[in-house]
Design a protein around this motif. Structure first.
Motif, short mmCIF file in Angstrom:
data_model
loop_
_atom_site.label_atom_id
_atom_site.label_comp_id
_atom_site.label_asym_id
_atom_site.label_seq_id
_atom_site.Cartn_x
_atom_site.Cartn_y
_atom_site.Cartn_z
N LEU A 135 50.78 60.53 49.00
CA LEU A 135 49.95 61.80 49.33
C LEU A 135 49.57 61.93 50.70
O LEU A 135 49.77 63.17 51.45
CB LEU A 135 48.42 61.46 48.62
N ARG A 136 49.44 60.72 51.51
CA ARG A 136 49.18 61.01 52.94
C ARG A 136 50.44 61.66 53.77
O ARG A 136 50.52 62.49 54.70
CB ARG A 136 48.97 59.71 53.72
N ASP A 137 51.84 61.12 53.14
CA ASP A 137 52.83 61.75 53.73
C ASP A 137 53.18 63.26 53.40
O ASP A 137 53.79 63.96 53.99
CB ASP A 137 53.98 60.75 53.33
N HIS A 138 52.51 63.51 52.29
CA HIS A 138 52.55 65.10 51.73
C HIS A 138 51.92 65.65 52.70
O HIS A 138 52.40 66.79 53.26
CB HIS A 138 52.13 65.02 50.49
N GLU A 139 50.82 65.38 52.97
CA GLU A 139 49.87 66.06 53.97
C GLU A 139 50.37 66.16 55.41
O GLU A 139 50.50 67.10 56.02
CB GLU A 139 48.24 65.51 54.15
N ARG A 140 50.97 64.78 55.77
CA ARG A 140 51.44 64.87 57.08
C ARG A 140 52.61 65.37 57.45
O ARG A 140 53.13 66.01 58.64
CB ARG A 140 51.70 63.27 57.75
N VAL B 239 50.17 59.41 41.56
CA VAL B 239 50.17 60.55 42.24
C VAL B 239 49.90 61.73 41.68
O VAL B 239 48.94 62.57 42.12
CB VAL B 239 51.62 60.77 43.29
N ARG B 240 50.65 62.08 40.57
CA ARG B 240 50.20 63.26 39.79
C ARG B 240 48.76 63.18 39.14
O ARG B 240 48.09 64.13 38.99
CB ARG B 240 51.36 63.18 38.58
N ALA B 241 48.29 61.96 38.63
CA ALA B 241 46.95 61.95 38.14
C ALA B 241 45.93 62.13 39.20
O ALA B 241 44.87 62.90 38.99
CB ALA B 241 46.84 60.44 37.66
N THR B 242 46.34 61.76 40.61
CA THR B 242 45.26 61.70 41.65
C THR B 242 45.31 63.35 41.99
O THR B 242 44.13 63.72 42.32
CB THR B 242 45.72 60.69 42.72
N SER B 243 46.55 63.99 42.39
CA SER B 243 46.41 65.12 42.73
C SER B 243 46.37 66.40 41.66
O SER B 243 46.49 67.63 42.06
CB SER B 243 47.99 65.14 43.64
N GLY B 244 46.50 65.83 40.36
CA GLY B 244 46.57 66.94 39.26
C GLY B 244 47.68 67.91 39.37
O GLY B 244 47.87 68.79 38.46
N SER B 245 48.71 67.15 39.78
CA SER B 245 50.27 67.94 39.63
C SER B 245 50.94 67.52 38.33
O SER B 245 50.79 66.25 37.87
CB SER B 245 50.92 67.68 40.71
N ALA C 278 58.51 54.61 39.54
CA ALA C 278 57.84 55.53 38.32
C ALA C 278 56.32 55.38 38.25
O ALA C 278 55.49 56.47 38.20
CB ALA C 278 58.16 54.86 37.05
N PRO C 279 55.51 54.13 38.42
CA PRO C 279 54.30 54.08 38.09
C PRO C 279 53.43 54.76 39.47
O PRO C 279 52.29 55.48 39.37
CB PRO C 279 53.82 52.88 38.08
N VAL C 280 54.08 54.64 40.56
CA VAL C 280 53.57 55.32 41.70
C VAL C 280 53.62 56.85 41.53
O VAL C 280 52.70 57.53 41.94
CB VAL C 280 54.41 55.17 43.12
N ILE C 281 54.67 57.56 40.96
CA ILE C 281 54.44 58.85 41.04
C ILE C 281 53.54 59.37 39.74
O ILE C 281 52.72 60.24 39.97
CB ILE C 281 56.08 59.48 40.53
#
Length: 86
Positions: A52-57, A80-86, A74-77
């Motif tokens: 998520l930081r790298d997405h912003e940066r 990320v999806r759960a956190t970002s709502g994507s 896979a669990p990282v993604i």
């Protein structure tokens, strides 16, 4: 987009970075490795936060990983999806 070279699930990011660098023979420092978007080290939560930081940066919206790391990534993604709502 980013091509991630390694995904290492660990509770000790710094120790994993030291081990990774020792095996790679790199001149990169531990801190540089922990900041690069091309190697993910840590818990699933830590790696998701890094994505998520790298997405912003950097604006990365697409990640590719080498085959041996797909199951670890896979669990990282999912996080990320759960956190970002994507």
């Amino acid at each position: 987009q980013a091509l991630v070279q390694a995904v290492v699930v660990t509770d000790d990011r710094r120790a994993a970075a030291e081990k990774y660098l020792a095996g790679a023979g790199s001149t990169m420092t531990v801190d540089e490795l922990l900041e690069t978007p091309f190697v993910l080290l840590g818990t699933v939560e830590e790696m998701a936060e890094q994505v998520l930081r790298d997405h912003e940066r950097y604006g990365f919206t697409y990640y590719a990983v080498h085959g041996p790391f797909m199951d670890a990534f896979a669990p990282v993604i999912e996080r990320v999806r759960a956190t970002s709502g994507s």
